[in-house]
Design a protein around this motif. Sequence first.
Motif, PDB file in Angstrom:
ATOM      1  N   UNK A 255       0.820  -1.088   0.018  1.00  0.00           N
ATOM      2  CA  UNK A 255       0.053  -0.094  -0.130  1.00  0.00           C
ATOM      3  C   UNK A 255       0.735   1.087  -0.011  1.00  0.00           C
ATOM      4  N   UNK A 256       0.657   2.063  -1.008  1.00  0.00           N
ATOM      5  CA  UNK A 256       1.450   3.394  -1.017  1.00  0.00           C
ATOM      6  C   UNK A 256       0.289   4.358  -0.639  1.00  0.00           C
ATOM      7  N   UNK A 257       0.355   4.869   0.536  1.00  0.00           N
ATOM      8  CA  UNK A 257      -0.442   6.034   1.084  1.00  0.00           C
ATOM      9  C   UNK A 257      -0.607   7.278  -0.213  1.00  0.00           C
ATOM     10  N   UNK A 258       0.513   7.648  -0.884  1.00  0.00           N
ATOM     11  CA  UNK A 258       0.633   8.674  -1.687  1.00  0.00           C
ATOM     12  C   UNK A 258      -0.352   8.338  -2.944  1.00  0.00           C
ATOM     13  N   UNK A 259      -0.007   7.041  -3.194  1.00  0.00           N
ATOM     14  CA  UNK A 259      -1.093   6.624  -4.430  1.00  0.00           C
ATOM     15  C   UNK A 259      -2.508   6.695  -4.092  1.00  0.00           C
ATOM     16  N   UNK A 260      -2.824   6.206  -2.738  1.00  0.00           N
ATOM     17  CA  UNK A 260      -4.251   6.169  -2.430  1.00  0.00           C
ATOM     18  C   UNK A 260      -4.798   7.591  -2.191  1.00  0.00           C
ATOM     19  N   UNK A 261      -4.145   8.681  -1.911  1.00  0.00           N
ATOM     20  CA  UNK A 261      -4.429  10.102  -1.688  1.00  0.00           C
ATOM     21  C   UNK A 261      -4.668  10.569  -3.186  1.00  0.00           C
ATOM     22  N   UNK A 262      -3.751  10.217  -3.926  1.00  0.00           N
ATOM     23  CA  UNK A 262      -3.805  10.514  -5.473  1.00  0.00           C
ATOM     24  C   UNK A 262      -5.024  10.421  -6.069  1.00  0.00           C
ATOM     25  N   UNK A 263      -5.296   8.860  -5.726  1.00  0.00           N
ATOM     26  CA  UNK A 263      -6.570   8.226  -6.324  1.00  0.00           C
ATOM     27  C   UNK A 263      -7.707   8.900  -5.935  1.00  0.00           C
TER      28      UNK A 263
END
Length: 238
Positions: free
Chosen positions: A10-18
């Motif tokens: 899990x990449x929190x930056x990717x989750x936030x960006x999505x």
Amino acid sequence: MNALPEDPEIDTDDVSSSAEQRFDSLYRTLRSRICLLDYAPGSRLSEVALAREFGVSRTPIRRVLGRLELEGLVEIRHGVGTLVTDINLAYLCDVYELRMELVSQIGLMSPQTPTGPLLQKVRETLERASGVAGAESPRRLFAQVNIEFFEALMEVVGNQALREVLVLLFYRSSRMWPYLMPQEMVAMEAELFCSEIRETLQLIENGQLVALGNLRRRHIAMALQRLKLMSAQGGAVA
């Protein structure tokens, strides 16, 4: 108790960006529907229905509606719900006049050098504008192309604050075209619009961005006069 190890997948930056991308998509979709009069002035927007339609919780819908309220496109009334704002023609004429003064600055305040992709976008917009008169829903397509053309031109605006204000004012006033323009005037307006795009394209191709700002000011001024005439003649959505 030992803490559970973090999931390396899990990449929190990717989750936030999505999440932000989904929010932006929702926002643009609802803004477009309002500006194209898919949601008529005064109509009520249901958080529950929108959440169901887009397959999301009510939280992002509420957040999008809050942004649209700040931009003057909806009004959230306690005990009533969210309503698409009415079209106040006198106020929107004031908005047009402010746009006229600001747009002349786009070639003076840190303009961006036009790119090949931008030129291609404007050419494609011209092609779509050329097909407005023969379209199944010409007035709606005119309004769509008007939005596309504006969005393309914003790519040369380098001053972020100027761009933000221009975008806000444009979308606040863009409903005037589909609201006021009678069907019998669409072909004439589309022809004028094509001429406007050709003039604009020529200046962009030559890198004449100061002249572009002045041209946009003149076009907005002439458009405002035509919109006022439509209003005086009782033009409205049929």
